[in-house]
Design an enzyme around this catalytic site. Structure first.
Site, PDB file in Angstrom:
ATOM      1  N   GLY A  13       0.823  -1.300  -0.054  1.00  0.00           N
ATOM      2  CA  GLY A  13      -0.096  -0.077   0.134  1.00  0.00           C
ATOM      3  C   GLY A  13       1.063   1.058   0.032  1.00  0.00           C
ATOM      4  O   GLY A  13       0.303   2.433  -0.469  1.00  0.00           O
ATOM      5  N   THR A  14       1.956   1.019   0.445  1.00  0.00           N
ATOM      6  CA  THR A  14       2.990   2.322   0.288  1.00  0.00           C
ATOM      7  C   THR A  14       3.888   2.529  -0.890  1.00  0.00           C
ATOM      8  O   THR A  14       4.510   3.517  -1.039  1.00  0.00           O
ATOM      9  CB  THR A  14       3.977   2.350   1.687  1.00  0.00           C
ATOM     10  OG1 THR A  14       4.785   1.273   1.341  1.00  0.00           O
ATOM     11  CG2 THR A  14       3.128   2.441   2.958  1.00  0.00           C
ATOM     12  N   GLY A  15       3.603   1.692  -1.861  1.00  0.00           N
ATOM     13  CA  GLY A  15       4.326   1.623  -3.049  1.00  0.00           C
ATOM     14  C   GLY A  15       3.571   2.486  -4.040  1.00  0.00           C
ATOM     15  O   GLY A  15       2.637   3.378  -3.850  1.00  0.00           O
ATOM     16  N   LYS A  46       7.418   6.208   4.659  1.00  0.00           N
ATOM     17  CA  LYS A  46       6.387   5.075   4.489  1.00  0.00           C
ATOM     18  C   LYS A  46       5.517   4.986   5.725  1.00  0.00           C
ATOM     19  O   LYS A  46       4.385   4.786   5.748  1.00  0.00           O
ATOM     20  CB  LYS A  46       6.892   3.623   4.278  1.00  0.00           C
ATOM     21  CG  LYS A  46       7.421   3.570   2.889  1.00  0.00           C
ATOM     22  CD  LYS A  46       7.940   2.026   2.855  1.00  0.00           C
ATOM     23  CE  LYS A  46       8.519   1.974   1.079  1.00  0.00           C
ATOM     24  NZ  LYS A  46       8.829   0.585   0.974  1.00  0.00           N
ATOM     25  N   LYS A 139       5.402 -12.902 -13.494  1.00  0.00           N
ATOM     26  CA  LYS A 139       4.132 -12.581 -13.336  1.00  0.00           C
ATOM     27  C   LYS A 139       3.089 -14.061 -13.954  1.00  0.00           C
ATOM     28  O   LYS A 139       2.182 -14.362 -13.230  1.00  0.00           O
ATOM     29  CB  LYS A 139       3.616 -11.379 -14.036  1.00  0.00           C
ATOM     30  CG  LYS A 139       3.922 -10.197 -13.171  1.00  0.00           C
ATOM     31  CD  LYS A 139       3.751  -8.950 -14.080  1.00  0.00           C
ATOM     32  CE  LYS A 139       4.158  -7.815 -13.047  1.00  0.00           C
ATOM     33  NZ  LYS A 139       3.797  -6.348 -13.907  1.00  0.00           N
ATOM     34  N   ARG A 143       0.366 -16.500 -12.008  1.00  0.00           N
ATOM     35  CA  ARG A 143      -0.964 -16.593 -12.493  1.00  0.00           C
ATOM     36  C   ARG A 143      -1.074 -18.184 -12.568  1.00  0.00           C
ATOM     37  O   ARG A 143      -2.280 -18.531 -12.118  1.00  0.00           O
ATOM     38  CB  ARG A 143      -1.121 -16.128 -13.980  1.00  0.00           C
ATOM     39  CG  ARG A 143      -1.303 -14.696 -14.139  1.00  0.00           C
ATOM     40  CD  ARG A 143      -1.644 -14.405 -15.539  1.00  0.00           C
ATOM     41  NE  ARG A 143      -1.905 -13.023 -15.812  1.00  0.00           N
ATOM     42  CZ  ARG A 143      -2.414 -12.418 -16.752  1.00  0.00           C
ATOM     43  NH1 ARG A 143      -2.764 -13.266 -17.778  1.00  0.00           N
ATOM     44  NH2 ARG A 143      -2.645 -11.239 -17.065  1.00  0.00           N
TER      45      ARG A 143
END
Length: 313
Positions: A13-15, A46, A139, A143
């Site tokens: 969330g801080t990215g 952050k 990625k 998946r």
């Protein structure tokens, strides 16, 4: 908070895109949890961001990728997990999501997982140049693990983040638009797709309770923002009332420049090559097995790049 909406856990969330996701989740009325890793306490910026999330109604949960039971406990508090960790130039960072998948499997209650993608659809990038291809490959590993585990998912392909590309008129290493000159990649006519980060987050959060986006990919293709580099430059020229001096960088020259860069710059510049020389973002039609976000959610008034560029005047 709307009790009829899913409870959301945002990891990362801080990215860069994570902070936009937290904002959108709160604005759309979701009970929102943000994972706070122990090391965040040593990063003043952050930590201040996390406290700001808390002030606006988010719940902070301390947890770590290496604390499996802590992750399971966090999962059991929510319905939806969104991961926004960065995969750019950081070896195996994306693969940390395999630990999230293990925790989701054990928790057994998650209705939707949105893994960290938010850019180019990795399933279409098997022929991407190295070293950039490594991120796409990772990625796809994530998946496969999601689907093998039978975890409900939504994949988000958001294309070009406006903050990375639009300010510099798509020129690598530039963040502000010039009022004098611009280098065009090739003839500058390959189409790309640009989306403001606030809109990326709004579309993502909108999708998490939508049955139409379950177990599929949503592409963010707002029609007014499907533009070539040359068209983006022309929008800027209209705004400043002046023509820029233009020069064109041939494809092979760009590839030669990449070769002499270090690993991280090669990975970054590879994206520019695929976007602005090959046109990989807009050179295909979305199939029946996917959805387009701006069509699904016309109520979201997305930011056109003309309006985005006005902030630089």
């Amino acid at each position: 908070m709307d009790l009829g909406k899913s409870k959301v856990l945002i990891i990362g969330g801080t990215g860069y895109i994570g902070k936009w996701l937290v904002k959108a989740s709160l604005e759309q009325g979701h009970e929102t949890y943000v994972l706070r890793r122990p090391e965040a306490g040593f990063d003043v910026e952050k930590n201040q961001m996390l406290l700001s999330f808390k002030k606006h109604g988010a719940h902070l949960i301390t947890g770590s990728y290496n604390d499996h039971q802590g992750l399971v406990k966090a999962m059991k508090l929510v319905d939806v997990v969104i991961c926004a960790i960065s995969g750019v130039h950081v070896g195996n960072q994306i693969l940390l999501q395999l630990k999230l998948i293990d925790a989701i499997k054990e928790a057994g209650n998650i209705k939707r997982f949105v893994p960290s993608e938010f850019g180019t659809d990795p399933s279409r990038m098997a022929d991407a140049l190295e070293p950039g291809r490594a991120t796409f490959n990772e990625k796809m590993v994530v998946r496969k693990a999601i689907e093998n585990a039978g975890i409900p998912f939504t994949y988000v392909s958001a294309n070009c983040f406006a903050g990375y590309f639009v300010g510099g008129l798509c020129q690598y290493g530039h963040n502000l638009p010039s009022t004098d000159s611009v280098i065009l990649y090739g003839d500058g006519n390959q189409k790309s797709i640009f989306v403001y980060e606030d809109d990326i987050a709004a579309y993502t959060i909108k999708s998490i309770d939508d049955p139409r986006t379950l177990n599929t990919t949503i592409y963010l293709r707002p029609s007014a923002n499907i533009l070539s580099q040359r068209e983006l430059v022309e929008i800027w020229e209209k705004l400043i009332g002046k023509q820029l001096q233009k020069s064109c960088l041939p494809e092979q020259e760009f590839l030669n420049i990449i070769k002499v860069k270090d690993y991280a710059e090669q990975a970054s510049m590879n994206y520019y090559y695929h976007f602005f020389y090959q046109g990989c973002l807009a050179n295909f039609e979305i199939g029946d097995d996917a959805e387009e976000a701006s069509s699904l959610y016309p109520e979201i008034k997305y930011t056109k790049m003309e309006d985005y560029l006005k902030q630089y005047l």
